[in-house]
Design an enzyme around this catalytic site. Sequence first.
Site, PDB file in Angstrom:
ATOM      1  N   ASP A 151      -1.936  -3.172  -0.780  1.00 32.35           N
ATOM      2  CA  ASP A 151      -2.672  -2.001  -1.054  1.00 32.35           C
ATOM      3  C   ASP A 151      -2.314  -1.338  -0.917  1.00 32.35           C
ATOM      4  OD1 ASP A 151      -6.014  -2.967  -0.855  1.00 32.35           O
ATOM      5  OD2 ASP A 151      -4.908  -4.672   0.537  1.00 32.35           O
TER       6      ASP A 151
ATOM      7  N   ASP B 196       3.729  -5.845  -1.206  1.00 43.11           N
ATOM      8  CA  ASP B 196       2.824  -5.152  -0.361  1.00 43.11           C
ATOM      9  C   ASP B 196       1.445  -5.023  -1.882  1.00 43.11           C
ATOM     10  OD1 ASP B 196       1.444  -4.556   0.987  1.00 43.11           O
ATOM     11  OD2 ASP B 196       1.434  -2.861   0.589  1.00 43.11           O
TER      12      ASP B 196
END
Length: 194
Positions: A18, A16
């Site tokens: 963020d 991922d």
Amino acid sequence: MANPNGKVSITNVIFDMDGLLLDTEKFYTEVQEIILSRYNKTFDWSLKAKMMGMKAIEAARVFVEETGIVDSLSAEDFLVEREEMLRNMFPTSELMPGAERLIHHLHENGIPICVATGSYRRHFQLKTQRHGELFSLMHHIVLGDDPEVKQGKPSPDIFLAAAKRFEGGPVDPHSILVFEDAPSGVLAAKNAGM
């Protein structure tokens, strides 16, 4: 691939972005606190946890409904206002502690790595503009506005799309390790069988 003791061995890694590779979650929090303060309301962790990893419009609906400001500010207007503030903040994004070391380690050891982020292309470019060298080590990057990603996390769409695009793909989901920081992202990875 299972090894002799029946355990699946990890061959590929999906990240991922963020709050995991880039310290960007604070920008969303800051902007949402500024907007809510006008309505004498506060932004709390439980609401943030619900919104994390969702597509923007889904997160915006949760935001205006859960905070009770939906009559004063539509999800669409909230996004327009948020966008303006974020555009100035994103280029200052810093790497999370240890992210660079881990990516270099995996890359140097020939482990195929990629990014699967709910961020749309325009935001991705702003957030990563100071970190091009690091993101160039990724085999591929799947963004939230990718046509194959019909639904945001916790739907497995983005991780399944990422698994398909590795060289010689699709890669068996059981041999993929996902790094995630959001509850909905962890669920999405589990829903993808990773």
